[in-house]
Scaffold this active site. Structure first.
Site, mmCIF file in Angstrom:
data_model
loop_
_atom_site.group_PDB
_atom_site.id
_atom_site.type_symbol
_atom_site.label_atom_id
_atom_site.label_comp_id
_atom_site.label_asym_id
_atom_site.label_seq_id
_atom_site.Cartn_x
_atom_site.Cartn_y
_atom_site.Cartn_z
ATOM 1 N N ALA A 1 -28.335 42.308 11.441
ATOM 2 C CA ALA A 1 -29.239 43.452 11.512
ATOM 3 C C ALA A 1 -30.143 43.403 10.286
ATOM 4 O O ALA A 1 -29.812 42.747 9.295
ATOM 5 C CB ALA A 1 -28.422 44.741 11.506
ATOM 6 N N GLY B 1 -25.050 41.087 13.277
ATOM 7 C CA GLY B 1 -25.736 41.467 14.512
ATOM 8 C C GLY B 1 -26.255 40.261 15.282
ATOM 9 O O GLY B 1 -26.401 40.324 16.513
ATOM 10 N N GLU C 1 -23.445 39.132 17.277
ATOM 11 C CA GLU C 1 -23.189 40.125 18.331
ATOM 12 C C GLU C 1 -24.163 39.947 19.492
ATOM 13 O O GLU C 1 -23.786 40.108 20.660
ATOM 14 C CB GLU C 1 -23.283 41.535 17.731
ATOM 15 C CG GLU C 1 -22.113 41.793 16.774
ATOM 16 C CD GLU C 1 -22.210 43.108 16.042
ATOM 17 O OE1 GLU C 1 -23.199 43.298 15.299
ATOM 18 O OE2 GLU C 1 -21.316 43.955 16.219
ATOM 19 N N GLU D 1 -20.094 41.739 8.034
ATOM 20 C CA GLU D 1 -20.368 43.153 7.778
ATOM 21 C C GLU D 1 -19.456 43.764 6.719
ATOM 22 O O GLU D 1 -19.893 44.598 5.926
ATOM 23 C CB GLU D 1 -20.271 43.970 9.081
ATOM 24 C CG GLU D 1 -21.456 43.789 10.026
ATOM 25 C CD GLU D 1 -21.302 42.594 10.959
ATOM 26 O OE1 GLU D 1 -20.453 41.710 10.682
ATOM 27 O OE2 GLU D 1 -22.035 42.526 11.965
HETATM 28 C C1 3H9 Z 1 -25.146 43.829 10.600
HETATM 29 O O1 3H9 Z 1 -25.545 42.868 11.174
HETATM 30 C C2 3H9 Z 1 -24.707 45.088 11.259
HETATM 31 C C3 3H9 Z 1 -24.475 44.946 12.738
HETATM 32 O O2 3H9 Z 1 -23.151 44.549 13.004
HETATM 33 C C4 3H9 Z 1 -24.634 46.260 13.456
HETATM 34 C C5 3H9 Z 1 -25.970 46.873 13.447
HETATM 35 C C6 3H9 Z 1 -26.041 48.104 14.296
HETATM 36 N N1 3H9 Z 1 -31.696 41.693 6.625
HETATM 37 O O3 3H9 Z 1 -29.695 35.102 0.822
HETATM 38 P P1 3H9 Z 1 -31.034 34.521 0.769
HETATM 39 C C7 3H9 Z 1 -33.251 38.325 3.090
HETATM 40 S S1 3H9 Z 1 -25.071 43.842 8.898
HETATM 41 C C8 3H9 Z 1 -32.805 41.682 5.884
HETATM 42 O O4 3H9 Z 1 -31.697 34.384 -0.555
HETATM 43 P P2 3H9 Z 1 -29.947 32.038 1.709
HETATM 44 C C9 3H9 Z 1 -32.751 38.338 1.649
HETATM 45 O O5 3H9 Z 1 -32.757 39.638 1.117
HETATM 46 C C10 3H9 Z 1 -25.829 42.300 8.400
HETATM 47 N N2 3H9 Z 1 -33.080 40.714 4.982
HETATM 48 O O6 3H9 Z 1 -31.101 33.097 1.501
HETATM 49 C C11 3H9 Z 1 -33.743 37.413 1.004
HETATM 50 O O7 3H9 Z 1 -34.926 38.155 0.767
HETATM 51 P P3 3H9 Z 1 -35.709 37.993 -0.616
HETATM 52 C C12 3H9 Z 1 -24.917 41.168 8.564
HETATM 53 C C13 3H9 Z 1 -32.193 39.748 4.831
HETATM 54 O O8 3H9 Z 1 -30.542 30.907 2.461
HETATM 55 C C14 3H9 Z 1 -34.064 36.393 2.106
HETATM 56 O O9 3H9 Z 1 -33.643 36.992 3.331
HETATM 57 N N3 3H9 Z 1 -25.541 39.987 8.043
HETATM 58 C C15 3H9 Z 1 -31.009 39.695 5.579
HETATM 59 O O10 3H9 Z 1 -29.254 31.773 0.438
HETATM 60 C C16 3H9 Z 1 -33.311 35.088 1.931
HETATM 61 O O11 3H9 Z 1 -31.937 35.388 1.755
HETATM 62 C C17 3H9 Z 1 -25.414 39.634 6.769
HETATM 63 O O12 3H9 Z 1 -24.759 40.291 5.997
HETATM 64 C C18 3H9 Z 1 -30.773 40.730 6.512
HETATM 65 N N4 3H9 Z 1 -29.674 40.763 7.272
HETATM 66 O O13 3H9 Z 1 -28.886 32.754 2.666
HETATM 67 C C19 3H9 Z 1 -26.103 38.369 6.354
HETATM 68 N N5 3H9 Z 1 -30.311 38.615 5.215
HETATM 69 O O14 3H9 Z 1 -36.177 36.580 -0.618
HETATM 70 C C20 3H9 Z 1 -26.678 38.521 4.987
HETATM 71 C C21 3H9 Z 1 -31.030 37.990 4.261
HETATM 72 O O15 3H9 Z 1 -36.765 39.030 -0.535
HETATM 73 N N6 3H9 Z 1 -27.450 37.368 4.605
HETATM 74 N N7 3H9 Z 1 -32.178 38.668 4.027
HETATM 75 O O16 3H9 Z 1 -34.689 38.260 -1.687
HETATM 76 C C22 3H9 Z 1 -26.915 36.237 4.109
HETATM 77 O O17 3H9 Z 1 -25.714 36.066 4.065
HETATM 78 C C23 3H9 Z 1 -27.846 35.194 3.591
HETATM 79 O O18 3H9 Z 1 -29.071 35.811 3.312
HETATM 80 C C24 3H9 Z 1 -28.124 34.018 4.564
HETATM 81 C C25 3H9 Z 1 -29.240 33.122 3.969
HETATM 82 C C26 3H9 Z 1 -26.851 33.194 4.720
HETATM 83 C C27 3H9 Z 1 -28.586 34.495 5.912
#
Ligand code: 3H9
Length: 648
Positions: A61, A100, A103, A123
């Protein structure tokens, strides 16, 4: 257009393109629903593929939308629409399909993934549970045991494991989209296999309930892991709609709660830590080979981390016996990952094939980065850096892993000191995530940027610190211990302080930690500092008295506790030493309650944090929180002392 519909005969490819990580923002959600409607009402279309452009399938999400009122269609609605689709929908996953994103894939009717794809429901790391059907659909596909581990642990699995447990149907050979389209064509005309209509495979309920109890215990106060596990368990007990409603209610509650606020702050803080004022536009230099001097416990741990990250590595020790022992230590650390099932035989062989161990420093000539991890002694390290300066290229980066020496003084021994930096790893270095990247007075922006990039490639979290005794982490921890020791004199006992801090969420209290590390190291440091200590400064003698009594910690069978067959036990002899120390200072002892212990330690940490900010040693308050969380076990779900104090 963040979502487009592309036709290839009877196959409609719904393509999400929302860089950087294809987060399921409102535009993405609305776009998927619109594309689905279009595909389902077009008689020429027989099957749908859901795929993403860029580096990854949907990574979750959109975190930036959390805290704002939800705008329809919300993610559960999109998942419902996917599941209800008349035409079969195939999810084609690459990169990291998370939260998400997974999901969405679970709500599709079939799943294919690239060979190197990874999937997870992280999450809980944001203090949440999967809120779009993850807890209800995953057990139906992957089985209860796998589902519980994934929803409560937040870890990832790879494509091979995903096929094995039934989470995905197949791995793409070659081009993912092409393989997905081929797979999709085989489904034309067949009824969609809806995940929500599948029964949860049978499982051992007693074992699962025991596992959930263990998850609660391990969470040490964090709510989400147990909630997520219990909701997954519910999938076997109630119809899908009821399970989804319970899941949604829990998600909404946790999203509004303090633990998620803290963990979302930590998520942002980690990304901020990499944004360093003064390094804008400074490109890190390429590091293609690494050297390490010293293969003791620390050096071997760093070596394992370097090999795990894929670099060729040269390790140098001072003589043949030390080289052999060091080589064995590195080998054992890597092999442990194999015996615990984390890496394959081939992966061990690949790592070890990149390792050279030598007794000749000249073997480091071609390294782009050399990290020293030798005995923490000024003369030893000064001589080493003078020598290394003659051996490596003038632009090769030289790093010290010192904990307590002054890197600015070490830099004086380095020719071209702009390439000198501190890389303060925490032990065991192949496991601990934190590395303090020490910017000396001479470190150039290019060197700092390169050091941060190296730490990132090691899979670790780099936090920049300026120079001071103990850098950010040990300065804070010293303040923590100082306050705890004062409370011992006032009336607390070591096990009471430990119990209070363990109840707060630390995995171990400070005295249990000290017993594990050994009391002799800090004793030796105190003895060295005795001559220069300010006599006006309060000094607590308890640790010295324990050492004098031979109570050097766990390895000696006694320290702040006694150890009986490895189990720690409260020891009346320790209470006697503590009480004697109070009596010597004529302090009337009083009970110190757990909440006072917690409050005073938090205040001590925050005050020291403010001092570090004032001195410019720490660049941001959130960096201080990250250091405590990742280096010292401060519970992440509380955000850190600066966050608790509203300082961030
Ligand atoms: C969820 O999904 C809830 C659902 O179950 C239900 C909903 C109803 N959103 O980490 P990076 C940005 S909860 C917005 O440096 P990497 C991050 O801030 C979510 N932005 O890169 C950064 O921005 P900036 C569950 C996001 O290659 C840029 O992307 N998902 C999101 O080292 C690059 O990120 C997670 O918890 C996001 N969801 O790693 C996944 N994710 O450059 C969280 C990232 O401005 N994300 N950004 O600082 C991660 O684990 C890592 O970012 C990922 C990439 C592995 C994807």
């Amino acid at each position: 257009m963040v979502v487009s519909l592309n036709r290839d005969g009877p196959v409609a490819v719904v393509l999400i393109d929302n860089p950087p990580v294809n987060a399921a923002s409102h535009a993405v959600r609305a776009g998927i629903v619109a594309a689905l409607n279009e595909a389902n009402t077009d008689p020429a279309i027989g099957v749908i593929v859901l795929a993403c452009a860029g580096r990854t399938f949907v990574a979750g999400a959109d975190i930036k939308e959390f805290g704002k009122p939800p705008v329809a269609p919300i993610l559960p609605d999109v998942c419902a629409a996917l599941e209800a689709s008349i035409r079969p929908v195939v999810a084609a996953m690459h990169g990291t399909t998370l939260g998400g994103g997974l999901e969405l894939a679970l709500a599709c009717h079939a799943r294919i993934a690239a060979r190197d794809a990874q999937m997870g429901l992280p999450e809980v790391k944001l203090g949440l549970i999967p809120g779009a059907g993850g807890t209800q659909r995953l057990p139906r596909l992957a089985g209860m045991e796998t589902a519980i581990e994934m929803v409560s642990g937040g870890g990832r699995i790879d494509a091979q494991a995903a096929v094995a447990c039934g989470l995905i149907d197949r791995i793409a050979e070659g081009d993912l989209l092409e393989a997905a389209r081929d797979f999709a064509r085989t489904l034309i005309g067949s009824p969609p296999r809806r995940t929500g209509e599948q029964p949860v495979p049978t499982f051992d309920a007693v074992a699962v309930d025991a596992r959930i109890a263990a998850i609660d215990k391990k969470a040490r106060g964090q709510i989400a892991p147990g909630r997520a596990a219990r909701l997954a368990r519910r999938a076997a007990e109630v119809p899908l709609a009821e399970g989804l409603a319970e899941e949604r209610a829990a998600f909404v509650e946790l999203l509004a709660g303090p633990q998620s606020a803290a963990l979302r702050y930590v998520f942002a803080a980690e990304r901020d830590a990499a944004r360093i004022v003064g390094l804008e536009g400074v490109a890190p230099r390429e590091v293609t080979s690494v050297g390490i001097v010293g293969a003791g416990l620390m050096g071997a741990g760093i070596a394992a981390a370097v090999l795990n990250a894929g670099w060729p590595l040269t390790v140098v020790e001072h003589d043949a016996a030390a080289a052999e022992a060091g080589g064995t230590r590195i080998h054992d650390l890597i092999d442990k990952a194999r015996t615990s099932g984390r890496i394959s035989d081939d992966a061990v062989a690949a790592r070890l094939s990149r390792l050279a161990v030598s007794t000749d420093r000249a073997a480091l000539t071609d390294c782009d980065l050399v990290i020293e991890a030798v005995f923490d002694d000024q003369d030893v390290k000064t001589a080493l850096f003078a020598d290394l300066s003659r051996i490596v290229r003038p632009d090769a980066i030289l790093a010290t892993n010192t904990s307590y020496l002054d890197p600015d003084r070490l830099a004086e021994a380095v020719a071209h000191p702009e390439r000198f930096v501190g890389l303060h790893f925490f032990s065991p270095a192949h496991i601990m995530r934190l590395v303090e990247v020490v910017e000396t007075a001479t470190t150039s922006p290019g060197t700092l940027a390169t050091a941060m990039a190296v730490v990132k490639r090691l899979g670790k979290l780099g936090v920049v610190t300026g120079v001071c005794e103990g850098f950010i982490g040990n300065r804070l921890y010293t303040a923590y211990r100082r306050e705890a020791d004062v409370m011992l004199e006032e009336g607390a006992l070591p096990h009471e302080v430990d119990a209070a801090m363990e109840a707060f969420g630390f995995p171990m209290g400070p005295y249990a930690v000290n017993d594990m590390a050994g009391l002799d190291i800090s004793w030796a440091r105190r003895k060295r500092a005795a001559a220069t200590r300010d006599p006006a400064e309060p000094y607590v003698v308890i640790a010295d008295r324990l050492c004098q009594a031979g109570r050097l910690g766990r390895k000696a069978g006694a320290g702040y506790y006694r150890y009986v067959e490895g189990r720690r036990e409260v020891d009346p002899a320790v209470a006697a030493i503590v009480e004697a120390a109070s009596a010597e200072k004529e302090i009337t002892r009083r009970p110190v309650a757990a909440d006072e212990i917690q409050r005073r330690i938090l205040t001590a940490l925050r005050t020291e944090g403010e001092a570090l900010l004032g001195e410019g040693v720490a660049r941001r308050a959130s960096d201080i929180d990250l250091v405590l969380i990742n280096g010292y076990g401060f519970p992440a779900w509380r955000g850190g002392p600066m966050f608790v104090a509203g300082r961030t």
